[in-house]
Scaffold this motif. Structure first.
Motif, PDB file in Angstrom:
ATOM      1  N   LYS A 194     -12.599  10.270   5.969  1.00 29.27           N
ATOM      2  CA  LYS A 194     -13.263  10.790   7.171  1.00 29.27           C
ATOM      3  C   LYS A 194     -12.247  11.275   8.208  1.00 29.27           C
ATOM      4  O   LYS A 194     -12.455  12.295   8.861  1.00 29.27           O
ATOM      5  N   TYR A 195     -11.156  10.544   8.354  1.00 25.54           N
ATOM      6  CA  TYR A 195     -10.153  10.904   9.352  1.00 25.54           C
ATOM      7  C   TYR A 195      -9.130  11.914   8.843  1.00 25.54           C
ATOM      8  O   TYR A 195      -8.166  12.230   9.518  1.00 25.54           O
ATOM      9  N   GLY A 196      -9.361  12.450   7.636  1.00 24.78           N
ATOM     10  CA  GLY A 196      -8.577  13.581   7.162  1.00 24.78           C
ATOM     11  C   GLY A 196      -7.270  13.269   6.469  1.00 24.78           C
ATOM     12  O   GLY A 196      -6.426  14.161   6.342  1.00 24.78           O
ATOM     13  N   LEU A 197      -7.098  12.037   6.003  1.00 25.66           N
ATOM     14  CA  LEU A 197      -5.887  11.741   5.247  1.00 25.66           C
ATOM     15  C   LEU A 197      -5.892  12.545   3.960  1.00 25.66           C
ATOM     16  O   LEU A 197      -6.938  12.715   3.326  1.00 25.66           O
ATOM     17  N   ASN A 198      -4.764  13.059   3.580  1.00 23.48           N
ATOM     18  CA  ASN A 198      -4.610  13.865   2.373  1.00 23.48           C
ATOM     19  C   ASN A 198      -5.291  13.192   1.183  1.00 23.48           C
ATOM     20  O   ASN A 198      -5.117  11.993   0.955  1.00 23.48           O
ATOM     21  N   LYS A 199      -6.053  13.968   0.386  1.00 25.93           N
ATOM     22  CA  LYS A 199      -6.837  13.376  -0.710  1.00 25.93           C
ATOM     23  C   LYS A 199      -5.952  12.677  -1.736  1.00 25.93           C
ATOM     24  O   LYS A 199      -6.358  11.687  -2.333  1.00 25.93           O
ATOM     25  N   TRP A 200      -4.733  13.164  -1.945  1.00 24.38           N
ATOM     26  CA  TRP A 200      -3.842  12.526  -2.911  1.00 24.38           C
ATOM     27  C   TRP A 200      -3.319  11.197  -2.373  1.00 24.38           C
ATOM     28  O   TRP A 200      -3.135  10.242  -3.125  1.00 24.38           O
ATOM     29  N   MET A 201      -3.101  11.133  -1.070  1.00 26.19           N
ATOM     30  CA  MET A 201      -2.679   9.871  -0.468  1.00 26.19           C
ATOM     31  C   MET A 201      -3.813   8.850  -0.537  1.00 26.19           C
ATOM     32  O   MET A 201      -3.583   7.681  -0.848  1.00 26.19           O
ATOM     33  N   ASN A 261      -5.973   3.609  -5.744  1.00 27.31           N
ATOM     34  CA  ASN A 261      -5.448   3.106  -7.016  1.00 27.31           C
ATOM     35  C   ASN A 261      -4.607   1.856  -6.825  1.00 27.31           C
ATOM     36  O   ASN A 261      -4.680   0.908  -7.592  1.00 27.31           O
ATOM     37  N   TRP A 262      -3.802   1.848  -5.779  1.00 29.46           N
ATOM     38  CA  TRP A 262      -2.976   0.674  -5.505  1.00 29.46           C
ATOM     39  C   TRP A 262      -3.846  -0.538  -5.209  1.00 29.46           C
ATOM     40  O   TRP A 262      -3.609  -1.625  -5.722  1.00 29.46           O
ATOM     41  N   MET A 263      -4.890  -0.351  -4.369  1.00 32.16           N
ATOM     42  CA  MET A 263      -5.757  -1.470  -4.030  1.00 32.16           C
ATOM     43  C   MET A 263      -6.493  -2.003  -5.256  1.00 32.16           C
ATOM     44  O   MET A 263      -6.668  -3.202  -5.406  1.00 32.16           O
ATOM     45  N   ASN A 264      -6.913  -1.110  -6.137  1.00 26.58           N
ATOM     46  CA  ASN A 264      -7.684  -1.529  -7.303  1.00 26.58           C
ATOM     47  C   ASN A 264      -6.803  -2.135  -8.402  1.00 26.58           C
ATOM     48  O   ASN A 264      -7.300  -2.912  -9.218  1.00 26.58           O
ATOM     49  N   SER A 265      -5.525  -1.812  -8.416  1.00 31.90           N
ATOM     50  CA  SER A 265      -4.645  -2.249  -9.504  1.00 31.90           C
ATOM     51  C   SER A 265      -3.856  -3.513  -9.199  1.00 31.90           C
ATOM     52  O   SER A 265      -3.300  -4.119 -10.103  1.00 31.90           O
ATOM     53  N   ARG A 266      -3.776  -3.902  -7.955  1.00 37.19           N
ATOM     54  CA  ARG A 266      -2.932  -5.044  -7.631  1.00 37.19           C
ATOM     55  C   ARG A 266      -3.646  -6.357  -7.908  1.00 37.19           C
ATOM     56  O   ARG A 266      -4.868  -6.414  -7.973  1.00 37.19           O
ATOM     57  N   SER A 267      -2.869  -7.391  -8.098  1.00 37.24           N
ATOM     58  CA  SER A 267      -3.454  -8.693  -8.361  1.00 37.24           C
ATOM     59  C   SER A 267      -2.950  -9.705  -7.348  1.00 37.24           C
ATOM     60  O   SER A 267      -1.959  -9.506  -6.695  1.00 37.24           O
ATOM     61  N   ASP A 269     -13.987   0.017  -0.293  1.00 37.96           N
ATOM     62  CA  ASP A 269     -14.806   1.236  -0.246  1.00 37.96           C
ATOM     63  C   ASP A 269     -14.949   1.761   1.178  1.00 37.96           C
ATOM     64  O   ASP A 269     -14.912   2.967   1.412  1.00 37.96           O
ATOM     65  N   ILE A 270     -15.111   0.858   2.128  1.00 42.83           N
ATOM     66  CA  ILE A 270     -15.239   1.265   3.530  1.00 42.83           C
ATOM     67  C   ILE A 270     -13.929   1.861   4.026  1.00 42.83           C
ATOM     68  O   ILE A 270     -13.912   2.908   4.682  1.00 42.83           O
ATOM     69  N   LEU A 271     -12.812   1.220   3.688  1.00 43.75           N
ATOM     70  CA  LEU A 271     -11.509   1.731   4.109  1.00 43.75           C
ATOM     71  C   LEU A 271     -11.245   3.115   3.535  1.00 43.75           C
ATOM     72  O   LEU A 271     -10.831   4.028   4.256  1.00 43.75           O
ATOM     73  N   VAL A 272     -11.512   3.295   2.253  1.00 47.82           N
ATOM     74  CA  VAL A 272     -11.286   4.597   1.611  1.00 47.82           C
ATOM     75  C   VAL A 272     -12.158   5.662   2.277  1.00 47.82           C
ATOM     76  O   VAL A 272     -11.701   6.775   2.554  1.00 47.82           O
ATOM     77  N   GLY A 273     -13.398   5.331   2.567  1.00 49.11           N
ATOM     78  CA  GLY A 273     -14.286   6.271   3.248  1.00 49.11           C
ATOM     79  C   GLY A 273     -13.747   6.683   4.610  1.00 49.11           C
ATOM     80  O   GLY A 273     -13.785   7.858   4.979  1.00 49.11           O
ATOM     81  N   LYS A 274     -13.219   5.709   5.352  1.00 50.42           N
ATOM     82  CA  LYS A 274     -12.667   6.018   6.676  1.00 50.42           C
ATOM     83  C   LYS A 274     -11.400   6.857   6.570  1.00 50.42           C
ATOM     84  O   LYS A 274     -11.177   7.760   7.378  1.00 50.42           O
ATOM     85  N   ARG A 312      -6.179   8.755  -2.758  1.00 50.55           N
ATOM     86  CA  ARG A 312      -6.288   8.348  -4.158  1.00 50.55           C
ATOM     87  C   ARG A 312      -5.192   7.353  -4.526  1.00 50.55           C
ATOM     88  O   ARG A 312      -5.423   6.381  -5.211  1.00 50.55           O
ATOM     89  N   TRP A 313      -3.976   7.578  -4.034  1.00 52.31           N
ATOM     90  CA  TRP A 313      -2.859   6.667  -4.296  1.00 52.31           C
ATOM     91  C   TRP A 313      -3.149   5.287  -3.709  1.00 52.31           C
ATOM     92  O   TRP A 313      -2.958   4.265  -4.362  1.00 52.31           O
ATOM     93  N   ILE A 314      -3.648   5.255  -2.463  1.00 53.67           N
ATOM     94  CA  ILE A 314      -3.978   3.986  -1.807  1.00 53.67           C
ATOM     95  C   ILE A 314      -5.096   3.279  -2.558  1.00 53.67           C
ATOM     96  O   ILE A 314      -5.041   2.072  -2.805  1.00 53.67           O
TER      97      ILE A 314
END
Length: 83
Positions: free
Chosen positions: A64-71, A77-83, A56-61, A73-75
């Protein structure tokens, strides 16, 4: 037979080499290829690094630093889906 245990390109755990020398070597190689008009693909494995931070902290940062919203979201989703 090759008695060398490590490759000459290895930087980790080698005296006089580090993650910094690895990045410099990588940068020099890729920029040379790009200057020559060659295509450069990059693969970076962040899995170990991502296991050490709160997502959650990483996604917030990233937002905050302006990374494209789709990128972002992709990151996320990847973090939440991996095992």
């Amino acid at each position: 037979m090759n008695d060398q245990v490590t490759k000459i390109s290895q930087h980790g755990l080698i005296k006089g080499k580090s993650s910094q020398t690895n990045l410099i070597t990588y940068h020099d190689g890729t920029t040379t290829w790009m200057d020559e008009g060659k295509a450069v693909d990059v693969y970076v494995n962040f899995s170990k690094a991502l296991d050490t931070v709160l997502h959650d902290i990483l996604v917030g940062k990233l937002r905050k630093y302006g990374l494209n919203k789709w990128m972002v979201r992709w990151i996320e989703n990847w973090m939440n889906s991996r095992s």
